[in-house]
Design a protein around this motif. Sequence first.
Motif, PDB file in Angstrom:
ATOM      1  N   ILE A  92       0.814  -1.207   0.000  1.00  0.00           N
ATOM      2  CA  ILE A  92       0.000   0.000   0.000  1.00  0.00           C
ATOM      3  C   ILE A  92       0.853   1.265   0.000  1.00  0.00           C
ATOM      4  N   LYS A  93       1.843   1.344   0.888  1.00  0.00           N
ATOM      5  CA  LYS A  93       2.666   2.559   0.972  1.00  0.00           C
ATOM      6  C   LYS A  93       3.413   2.813  -0.328  1.00  0.00           C
ATOM      7  N   ALA A  94       3.956   1.746  -0.903  1.00  0.00           N
ATOM      8  CA  ALA A  94       4.707   1.895  -2.156  1.00  0.00           C
ATOM      9  C   ALA A  94       3.778   2.329  -3.293  1.00  0.00           C
ATOM     10  N   LEU A  95       2.577   1.792  -3.321  1.00  0.00           N
ATOM     11  CA  LEU A  95       1.623   2.160  -4.366  1.00  0.00           C
ATOM     12  C   LEU A  95       1.160   3.608  -4.208  1.00  0.00           C
ATOM     13  N   ARG A  96       0.929   4.041  -2.959  1.00  0.00           N
ATOM     14  CA  ARG A  96       0.544   5.435  -2.732  1.00  0.00           C
ATOM     15  C   ARG A  96       1.637   6.387  -3.208  1.00  0.00           C
TER      16      ARG A  96
END
Length: 430
Positions: free
Chosen positions: A363-367
């Motif tokens: 999630i963090k990398a995609l955001r």
Amino acid sequence: MSDTTASELAGVLTPEGYRLLNELWRSGDYSTMEPLKLSERLRAEGHQPTVVSSVLTQLKLRTAAEAKFGPFVDQMLFTDAGLQQATPLKVAAHHARRFARAGVDEVIDLGSGLGADALAIAGLDIPVTAVEIDETTAAATTINLMAFPHAKVEVADATQWVQDNPVATDTTRGYWLDPARRKTSSQGTVRIFDPEAFSPPLSFVEDLADVGYALGVKLGPALAHDVVPDTAEAQWVSLHGNVVEAVLWFNMAQRSDVRRAALVIHGLGAAELTSPTDFGHSPQVPVSGIEGATGYLYEPDGAVIRAGLVTDLMVEHFMDGDPTDAAAGRQLDEHIAYFCSDVAKQTPFATGYRIIEVLPYKIKALRRYIKEQGVTRLDIKKRGLDASPEELRRTLMQGLNTKKPASGKHLTIVLTRVGDARYAIVVEPI
């Protein structure tokens, strides 16, 4: 049907109500007025409250029915439940052509509902009897079929009607069935998944097939492969990208060289993918793992997936009949329907995307990636994961400027599982 539904329909089953309904529908005036104001106007003109209520309900239902029936709604009556379950006319036309090719003298539509399939059959000049157990629904069906002198409606239980009406020796009869697959309770309707709990049950269908009748039965698209009788052809049908049904065909209505099929109906017509082999006997193709996520990614139509024809599609339409050509077609995971190819190809059986980048599903990398790319509109597709695309979209786009989507980037992310790992594949439509 409930008494409420019967009373709602009663007003338009009168000459006054039916005439008023058609006048308002053809003028189109109703669509520019609030229902309450229109109701007040009609009552002021002297129409009975029961007629007004019925007419307003039918105007609403006709508007909703246009997507399924097109211009045919001009003469039709509906119930809310019947409309939800009715076969779209584009799909019913394919059913009717099966019986025409089978050369039957008549078709009995058992459990006809509002008569969508009977309408399509009668439209091909085939005599049809619509058998419906609910009197209210049968009344609407009678109106819906009144333009066809060779169509009639009978109020009866499907199984009892068959027992009471043996076929004449010089008649070739076909049967069409749409068994009830929902059970009504005080909390509403509940979907039934056991074929023997359908009304009539699948065993009744097989008994009719054993006699030799040309026969088709409409079932839900989630039909399990292991309940498909060995003697049937199974055809999954999608309409504008949504899988709407699975149909079992028997005897003269089935094709000798087809065991399973995917019929894809779209705006420009229809296309079909078929296989003579049984379920589980599709060709084997290369499985590459995530390393093969290059070039183009394809998502097969839902009917192709339901029919177990994903690798058949790959071999026939991408690999030129060579199931070993990994450049032309490869699965990332043999249990996931997505596949990749070095070839960009347009096909009615799958939606294609150019692969831009492969990212781990974090999630963090995609955001961070979405923010860096200046994304203002995000589409998410997924297969093999439990994630909710809507919830994930809100999470990934939270805090980003999406007020002016035209000024930013439109991104599509495909979430998938490959083995035990999860990935987000960034793509753009071909």
